[in-house]
Every structure is written in structure tokens, then in C-alpha cells.
Design a protein around this motif. Structure first.
Motif, mmCIF file in Angstrom:
data_model
loop_
_atom_site.group_PDB
_atom_site.id
_atom_site.type_symbol
_atom_site.label_atom_id
_atom_site.label_comp_id
_atom_site.label_asym_id
_atom_site.label_seq_id
_atom_site.Cartn_x
_atom_site.Cartn_y
_atom_site.Cartn_z
ATOM 1 N N ARG A 1 0.813 -1.218 0.000
ATOM 2 C CA ARG A 1 0.000 0.000 0.000
ATOM 3 C C ARG A 1 0.846 1.267 0.000
ATOM 4 O O ARG A 1 0.318 2.373 0.127
ATOM 5 N N MET B 1 4.925 3.026 -1.281
ATOM 6 C CA MET B 1 5.923 2.930 -2.340
ATOM 7 C C MET B 1 7.287 2.653 -1.718
ATOM 8 O O MET B 1 8.314 3.070 -2.223
ATOM 9 N N THR C 1 -8.288 23.157 -9.912
ATOM 10 C CA THR C 1 -7.832 22.958 -11.293
ATOM 11 C C THR C 1 -6.502 22.225 -11.319
ATOM 12 O O THR C 1 -6.306 21.285 -12.092
ATOM 13 N N LEU C 2 -5.599 22.661 -10.435
ATOM 14 C CA LEU C 2 -4.285 22.017 -10.385
ATOM 15 C C LEU C 2 -4.423 20.537 -10.030
ATOM 16 O O LEU C 2 -3.793 19.672 -10.645
ATOM 17 N N ARG C 3 -5.267 20.245 -9.054
ATOM 18 C CA ARG C 3 -5.448 18.843 -8.665
ATOM 19 C C ARG C 3 -5.990 18.026 -9.828
ATOM 20 O O ARG C 3 -5.500 16.935 -10.118
ATOM 21 N N LEU D 1 -5.714 18.616 -13.038
ATOM 22 C CA LEU D 1 -4.704 18.450 -14.094
ATOM 23 C C LEU D 1 -3.624 17.446 -13.683
ATOM 24 O O LEU D 1 -3.180 16.641 -14.496
ATOM 25 N N LEU D 2 -3.226 17.495 -12.421
ATOM 26 C CA LEU D 2 -2.172 16.580 -11.977
ATOM 27 C C LEU D 2 -2.686 15.140 -11.924
ATOM 28 O O LEU D 2 -1.948 14.208 -12.239
ATOM 29 N N ARG D 3 -3.942 14.975 -11.543
ATOM 30 C CA ARG D 3 -4.516 13.621 -11.562
ATOM 31 C C ARG D 3 -4.588 13.108 -13.000
ATOM 32 O O ARG D 3 -4.258 11.951 -13.267
ATOM 33 N N LYS D 4 -5.005 13.960 -13.903
ATOM 34 C CA LYS D 4 -5.094 13.556 -15.304
ATOM 35 C C LYS D 4 -3.707 13.204 -15.846
ATOM 36 O O LYS D 4 -3.528 12.200 -16.536
ATOM 37 N N LEU D 5 -2.743 14.037 -15.480
ATOM 38 C CA LEU D 5 -1.369 13.799 -15.921
ATOM 39 C C LEU D 5 -0.867 12.453 -15.427
ATOM 40 O O LEU D 5 -0.135 11.737 -16.122
ATOM 41 N N ALA D 6 -1.244 12.089 -14.218
ATOM 42 C CA ALA D 6 -0.787 10.836 -13.620
ATOM 43 C C ALA D 6 -1.587 9.639 -14.106
ATOM 44 O O ALA D 6 -1.288 8.508 -13.728
ATOM 45 N N LEU E 1 -4.711 9.100 -13.407
ATOM 46 C CA LEU E 1 -5.687 8.689 -12.400
ATOM 47 C C LEU E 1 -7.082 9.125 -12.827
ATOM 48 O O LEU E 1 -7.231 10.136 -13.516
ATOM 49 N N PRO F 1 -11.861 12.307 -9.759
ATOM 50 C CA PRO F 1 -12.399 11.963 -8.436
ATOM 51 C C PRO F 1 -13.919 12.012 -8.444
ATOM 52 O O PRO F 1 -14.509 12.795 -9.180
#
Lengths: 150, 150
Positions: B64, B66, B134-136, B138-143, B145, B148
Motif C-alpha cells: 500500500r 511505495m 484545477t491544479l489537482r 490536471l495533476l490527476r489527469k497527468l498521472a 488517475l 475523483p
DNA sequence: TATTGTTATACTCTATAACTATA
DNA sequence: TATAGTTATAGAGTATAACAATA
């Protein structure tokens, strides 16, 4: 740290974690892409500085990078071993060493730039152009940097 | 790497650099804020997992997080030395060690959570609530994921 | 005395692989 | 044979402080 599996969900919603994780992931991806060229990100960074400011002294390079002096010595040692850069004496001040790219160094830098562009393209593939601009604007603001060409 | 000076401008417009730099900066800031508590980010991460899943085995925790198995041993050793967690034998399978928070561990976790929240608040201060969302996103999309609660 | 570059060293962090004890 | 946990060790990466040469 492993980047081959997604982070567990509660973590993945924390903005600090998302920033740190994406940042390290992108950095690791870039380092891996550079490896076949025999370069590490630090080498790339110094090549870039030398391309922009040929003949910079080691102190200059330290000031314009985020690399400390003793590490800079090692990085330039390695660039010299690879035949990509060379130290030249400054006749006016014999303590100083002006660092220059060799022809091979300029070629290596050009290749590395292509790798960097491709790496960025890969990493940013999930985002369209507008989203990338928004992300850049937000990250610059977060870092306290001024708006570009405002 | 130093974070006390802004990055040189041409670098600062490269999205890959911005991601990596902000990510490392936020992570370093969090680590520094945690230090007075005698904890490193890994300790915090494991405390968080134990709070959510008391009695998790070390293998559970590895899966669970890294953190690799040998590092996990060390992290739990340290949490035990600090009196924040304890290993308990599993009578059904004596190879397994169920890891539990102590009362002190729960208190330390609560304190660390406050530090984490304050750190995030400090780091994100330049952005308003809408920009953070917005940042969250974009960063989720980038990763890669999922959106939400979509 | 201060500065440039260098060296030697120590430290942190992490990964690898071998080992033990159980199953 | 396989698994959970552990240990020992080695490696990368970086920082620190002392040092030589020069100013």
C-alpha cells in the motif's frame, strides 16, 4: 520509490503528494531517456548552460544552476572525459577555468534536446495544449515566478 | 538541490522542470516541517496506513506504499524505537507480524497531520481555491488517475 | 585575507541479494 | 518450494570541510 504502479487513492488526492509524485516521475522518466546518451540530467543542465554562455567559469555555472561547487567539479570532469567540454585557462586570472563545449558537446546537446522534447511530449500526452498552458501558469504561480511575457 | 533561490528563467518555462522543481520543493518543505517531530515523510506515510488499517502486516504496508520491503523493516524499527508502533505475533502464521499504532503513535499521527495540513496550506498559499482544484484535476489527469468521484 | 577550484571524506538514502523461520 | 521478514552490503548521489594555488 516506484512509479510503475499508481499511488494508493487517499494519497493521490493530496495536492502535495500529487505534485511531488508527478515531479519525481517526470524527472525519473527524463533521466531514463537520457541514459542511452551516457548523460545524467546534471550533464544536460550544464551542457545547456554552456551552450548559452560559452566560456562560463565554474563559479558562474554554480550560480546559474542548482549544483554545488564540489559536485560541479565532478560533472565537468565527466563532461571532459566524454569529450563534450573542456576547461581552458584564463590568462588574466589563473585561478579561473573557462569551460567551453567541444564540437562533440554541441552535437550531444542537440541530441539531448530532442530527447528532452520527446520526454516532455510523452509525459504530457494526457493533457491538451490548453491544459498544458493552464498547468504551466499554475505551477509558475505556485513557485512565485512572474507571469511569462505579461 | 537548493530551493532558496528561484530557478533560472529559461528552465522555469519548461513544464517538466516546473513539475519536478515544485514537487521536490514541496516534498523538502514537508520533510523539514516534520523534522521537529522526529519523523521523516516515510514515517508519516506508514503511520497514516496504520491509522487506516491497524494490524496490517509488513507486506500489506509494502503493497500500500511505495516503500520496498527492506526499507519498510527499517522504518518500522524506527517507529518502534520511538514508541509509536509495535509488532505483534500472528498466532495463526508465525511468520507474519501485525503492526499496530500505540497510543503515542496515534497522538504523533494527529500532530503530524496538523503539520501536513499547515505545510500544504503554506505551499499552496499563492493559489486560490479554484486554482487548487484545477491544479489537482490536471495533476490527476497527468498521472493517469481517474476523475475523483466522477 | 579572500576567492577559485579541487580533493577527501562522510553521510543519507535506497536497492539487492542472501539468509532465517516458518508454511 | 514458497513466503514473511530480516540482515548485510553495496551503490548512487550529495554535502562538508579542508586544502592548494592564486589574487
Amino acid at each position: 520509490m516506484r512509479f510503475d504502479q499508481p499511488p494508493p487513492e487517499p494519497l493521490a488526492n493530496a495536492l502535495g503528494f500529487l505534485l511531488s509524485w508527478n515531479g519525481q516521475r517526470v524527472a525519473a522518466h527524463f533521466a531514463a531517456a537520457l541514459e542511452p546518451l551516457g548523460l545524467r540530467p546534471q550533464h544536460f543542465g550544464v551542457l545547456r548552460l554552456l551552450e548559452a554562455a560559452p566560456g562560463a567559469t565554474q563559479n558562474d555555472l554554480v550560480g546559474r544552476s542548482m549544483i554545488d561547487p564540489s559536485t560541479m567539479v565532478k560533472v565537468i570532469d565527466e563532461l571532459e572525459e566524454l569529450g563534450l567540454a573542456e576547461r581552458r585557462m584564463d590568462p588574466a586570472d589563473r585561478r579561473r577555468r573557462a569551460v567551453h563545449l567541444t564540437a562533440g558537446g554541441r552535437e550531444a546537446f542537440a541530441r539531448a534536446m530532442k530527447v528532452a522534447a520527446q520526454t516532455a511530449e510523452d509525459a504530457l500526452a494526457p493533457l491538451d495544449a490548453g491544459e498544458r498552458d493552464t498547468l504551466r501558469r499554475l505551477l509558475r504561480k505556485l513557485a512565485g515566478l512572474p507571469e511569462p511575457q505579461g
